[in-house]
Design an enzyme around this catalytic site. Sequence first.
Site, short mmCIF file in Angstrom:
data_model
loop_
_atom_site.label_atom_id
_atom_site.label_comp_id
_atom_site.label_asym_id
_atom_site.label_seq_id
_atom_site.Cartn_x
_atom_site.Cartn_y
_atom_site.Cartn_z
N ASP A 63 42.65 13.82 4.14
CA ASP A 63 42.17 14.94 3.33
C ASP A 63 40.85 15.40 3.92
OD1 ASP A 63 40.56 12.86 2.31
OD2 ASP A 63 41.26 13.07 0.25
N GLU B 279 41.25 -2.07 4.82
CA GLU B 279 39.77 -2.02 4.75
C GLU B 279 39.08 -3.38 4.82
OE1 GLU B 279 38.79 0.25 1.24
OE2 GLU B 279 39.75 2.04 1.99
N GLU C 134 45.90 8.82 5.25
CA GLU C 134 45.36 9.30 3.96
C GLU C 134 44.57 10.59 4.16
OE1 GLU C 134 43.25 6.18 1.86
OE2 GLU C 134 44.72 4.67 2.45
N ASN D 175 45.13 -0.90 8.12
CA ASN D 175 44.70 0.44 7.70
C ASN D 175 43.21 0.43 7.34
OD1 ASN D 175 45.56 3.18 6.87
ND2 ASN D 175 45.12 2.53 4.78
N HIS E 294 39.71 10.41 5.88
CA HIS E 294 39.10 11.15 4.76
C HIS E 294 37.86 11.86 5.32
CE1 HIS E 294 41.63 9.32 1.75
NE2 HIS E 294 41.34 8.12 2.19
C1 XIL Z 1 42.34 5.92 -4.18
C2 XIL Z 1 43.23 6.69 -5.12
O1 XIL Z 1 43.48 7.95 -4.55
C3 XIL Z 1 42.58 6.84 -6.47
O2 XIL Z 1 43.49 7.42 -7.40
C4 XIL Z 1 42.13 5.48 -6.97
O3 XIL Z 1 41.42 5.65 -8.17
C5 XIL Z 1 41.25 4.77 -5.95
O4 XIL Z 1 41.97 4.68 -4.74
N1 XIL Z 1 41.37 4.27 0.56
C6 XIL Z 1 42.61 3.80 0.19
C7 XIL Z 1 43.29 4.38 -0.99
O5 XIL Z 1 43.20 3.00 0.91
O6 XIL Z 1 44.08 3.43 -1.66
C8 XIL Z 1 42.32 4.99 -1.95
O7 XIL Z 1 43.06 5.65 -3.00
C9 XIL Z 1 41.39 5.94 -1.24
C10 XIL Z 1 40.59 5.24 -0.18
#
Ligand code: XIL
Length: 452
Positions: A274, A164, A272, A207, A243
């Site tokens: 979802d 990020e 990631e 990422n 996401h």
């Molecule tokens: C999130 C986790 O799922 C949570 O448990 C934590 O509190 C915050 O981070 N992008 C990312 C992940 O790269 O590491 C993040 O994970 C979600 C967004």
Amino acid sequence: MIGTSQNRGLLAVARPTALLAATLVVAVLASAPSASAATTLGASAAEKGRYFGTAVAANHLGESGYASTLNQEFNSVTPENEMKWDALEPSRNSFNYGAADQIVSHAQGRGMKIRGHTLVWHSQLPGWVGSLAAADLRTAMNNHITQVAQHYKGKIHSWDVVNEAFQDGSSGARRSSPFQDKLGNGFIEEAFRTARAADPAAKLCYNDYNTDGQNAKSNAVYAMVSDFKARGVPIDCVGFQSHFNAQSPVPSDYQQNLQRFANLGVDVQITELDIEGSGTAQADSYRRVVQACLAVSRCTGITVWGVTDKYSWRASGTPLLFDGNYAKKAAYTSVLTALGGSSSGGGGGGSQACTATYSETERWGDRFNGKVTVTAGSSAITGWTVDVTVRAPQKVSTTWNGTPAWDSGGNVMTMKPNGNGTLAAGAATSFGFTVMANGEWSTPTVGACTAS
Ligand code: XIL
């Protein structure tokens, strides 16, 4: 049809002599992979040469429903928080590997791949890092990367080296962070070079989120990756967090965006995933993501951001594949089917595969006709689904031989049969459509075919 008659023939003669029986066993084993679809996410992804992973939290591994779902369905893990800087090096040079090691040994003992997440990130960063002056910060960053990557050397499939680092919105600029503000743009390539030296076997990924479709942010990442490849900075992969929810749905050009990164000579991974929602809408979005990855040969795997809705970081959006009781959701079945798996079990049901191929049949000054041929695999099918994506400002003005549905942006047409869903093994049908070019003549993207 072929698979069924073969099985019947083998069963019918699998009695007489021991010699004959031995030969038959070999034949049955040899034909097994194509005769019955895999029944888990991991196994069906593996049949497509990919992994299917999940984020894992060490503190849930002792819960039997959690562990059994993880062990049964997934063949890759990403520690959800345990490898972040605040977890591993909460104070300078004091490393704390306990929880992360627990996940690593769980995964290794079961032959699962491990994604390392993440070496350098502005978030979940302990306060001491941010208060260092530039030269010291550089030393601390390189030390953190070196210590962590060496600790896990040889065990990590892919590292999210930098997470990020770009801003949202239209600027295409780097995000403010202690690293960016004190070390400048060069911190990213320095992190990659340090990671390569510490664990040469791990694939090194950049990422990010909101980079899933073509936009100013993904264009900026694209330019960086392109520059890294041109200058020999060690980068092997780009992770797309993916996401999604109603405000940020699966982009219509998701597959095209993955493909343009792959064309730079890097692997792409969905890291990631979802998707908030429920029922068939959620299932359909998941299907599109899986099909996009399968259609891009360098898309090497998909990771969902958690096993169960109840422990999701966005639990209220029920964004995952298993509900709070570890029951499979519609989204699960849709992902499994899109991966070519089958929830009906391995009982000789046969593969349900079909393929979709595109051709342009006519062209005029303002429009062209496209045709998609759908061909059943080695088993008969009773339905099919194919996504066709056109690029704005193109518009599909007419379709035939299919029943179309449209995504909200109007660029993705999900085509299902119109009386032509039933196909014998190997048989084909086609549907067609007219695309008004509006000045854009690129070829529509045809996703993978899903059979039912
Ligand atoms: C999130 C986790 O799922 C949570 O448990 C934590 O509190 C915050 O981070 N992008 C990312 C992940 O790269 O590491 C993040 O994970 C979600 C967004």
